[in-house]
Write an enzyme that holds these catalytic residues in place. Structure first.
Site, short mmCIF file in Angstrom:
data_model
loop_
_atom_site.label_atom_id
_atom_site.label_comp_id
_atom_site.label_asym_id
_atom_site.label_seq_id
_atom_site.Cartn_x
_atom_site.Cartn_y
_atom_site.Cartn_z
N LYS A 16 0.77 -9.52 68.15
CA LYS A 16 1.05 -8.37 69.02
C LYS A 16 2.39 -7.76 68.58
O LYS A 16 3.43 -7.95 69.20
CB LYS A 16 1.09 -8.80 70.48
CG LYS A 16 1.00 -7.64 71.47
CD LYS A 16 0.82 -8.16 72.89
CE LYS A 16 0.84 -7.04 73.91
NZ LYS A 16 -0.32 -6.12 73.78
N GLU A 45 -12.34 -4.21 69.44
CA GLU A 45 -11.58 -3.99 70.68
C GLU A 45 -11.34 -2.51 70.84
O GLU A 45 -11.69 -1.70 69.99
CB GLU A 45 -10.26 -4.77 70.63
CG GLU A 45 -9.40 -4.44 69.42
CD GLU A 45 -8.25 -5.43 69.22
OE1 GLU A 45 -7.92 -6.17 70.16
OE2 GLU A 45 -7.69 -5.46 68.11
N ARG A 101 2.26 -16.29 74.27
CA ARG A 101 1.69 -15.42 73.23
C ARG A 101 2.79 -14.70 72.47
O ARG A 101 2.70 -14.50 71.25
CB ARG A 101 0.70 -14.43 73.83
CG ARG A 101 0.01 -13.57 72.76
CD ARG A 101 -1.09 -12.71 73.33
NE ARG A 101 -0.58 -11.70 74.24
CZ ARG A 101 -1.36 -10.80 74.85
NH1 ARG A 101 -2.67 -10.80 74.64
NH2 ARG A 101 -0.84 -9.91 75.68
#
Length: 336
Positions: free
Chosen positions: A183, A216, A86
């Site tokens: 991210k 989220e 990721r």
């Protein structure tokens, strides 16, 4: 209250004086910092006074960097490869070239964990556009940089698991999908969500999009169990694809097989559907699986932690200690 004295003249330090000052300035919390790798240094340090970044790194002054974190448990890194994949995907999205091949990044993470000597904690790592100046664009950067830190894992209160978590709907603008899926180190919205929640006497907040659909939480995913025992989670097209929730979805499928759940469904969840659920939970690598018992002052279910959240937490704890396909041994005795 005594006024703060004005320093007559700002001192200019030599290199030796600056290092001595840095060592004296180390705060008490630095005892929780075990080791750091810096590609700028080309190696690992264990003195917290030397765990520093150059100010001209674009991660510092422009936020042009991505990061990820793996849990260190019993001398093993849990889901290291999934987190590293990721990180590399995020770097591609942020247009940050890799300074080293993937295998070297992986080896450096493991060797830094070994140098820290801790058997439990967190290992966080960053890929940055790198140092080179203070402009906006990265053309001035002399090369991308890589950093790794090993530190004591954040411990959430036991009350989160025993009595549950209280949430609010956040008023902080939600990140656009492009930025939510990367991210990056731009976590100001995430920080503001937590501060807003604390100001209102809650533990955390939930992003709800313009359509009224749940996205989220601050740095964790949000899942539900409906009254007809369906495990529900929003799709990942506009939120970060959590490594922990992906694993928990596997656990939920096992609970379908043994009859504890009737189905697992990835689909939009409206705020009203969420409030009407039998269970709600926060899921992430640091919080693990924490039951939500109240949202905007409204009880979720019977206002107590539910059985599915408890079972999923148990499965996560078992997985971190026994799932050999998810664990990578830290080479404590190999050279470092």
């Amino acid at each position: 209250m005594n006024p703060i004295p004005i320093v007559a003249k700002t001192p200019v330090f030599t290199s030796d004086e600056a290092i001595a000052k840095l060592q004296r300035a180390v705060h008490a919390n630095s005892a929780n910092f075990y080791a750091m790798y810096s590609s700028i240094l080309g190696g690992i340090v264990t003195d917290p006074a030397l765990m520093l970044l150059p100010l001209d790194d674009h991660m510092v002054h422009r936020g042009h960097a991505v990061f990820d974190t793996a849990t260190l448990t019993r001398g093993m890194l849990y889901q290291l490869d999934a987190h590293l994949d990721r990180l590399i995907k995020s770097a591609a999205g942020a247009r940050i070239p890799l300074p080293f091949p993937r295998e070297q990044l992986r080896r450096t993470i493991l060797e830094t964990a070994a140098a820290g000597r801790a058997r439990n904690g967190s290992v966080r790592y960053w890929l940055s556009a790198g140092p080179g100046g203070y402009g906006l664009g990265p053309a001035e950067c002399v090369g991308s940089s890589f950093y790794v830190i090993v530190f004591k894992q954040e411990a959430y209160p036991e009350s989160y698991y025993q009595t549950g978590v209280k949430l609010i709907t956040s008023g902080v603008p939600i990140k656009p999908p492009l930025f939510a899926r990367i991210k990056s180190t731009n976590y100001l919205p995430n920080v503001l969500v937590v501060l807003e929640a604390k100001d209102k006497g809650a533990d955390n907040g939930v992003f709800v999009d313009q359509r009224g659909m749940i996205a989220e939480s601050s740095n964790m995913n949000v899942a539900f169990v409906t009254k007809d025992r369906v495990f529900r989670h929003p799709p990942f097209d506009a939120i970060l694809s959590g490594i922990t929730i992906r694993r928990v979805l596997d656990f939920a499928q096992r609970l379908v097989q043994n009859g504890a759940l009737s189905a697992v469904r990835l689909a939009d969840v409206s705020a009203q559907e969420g409030r009407d659920a039998a269970e709600m939970m926060l899921i992430g690598s640091s919080i693990k699986v924490a039951p939500v018992v109240e949202w905007d002052g409204h009880k979720i279910g019977d206002g107590k932690p539910g059985p599915i959240a408890e079972r999923l937490l148990q499965m996560w704890n078992e997985d971190t200690s026994s799932a050999r396909d998810q664990l990578v041994a830290v080479p404590y005795d190999e050279g470092v």
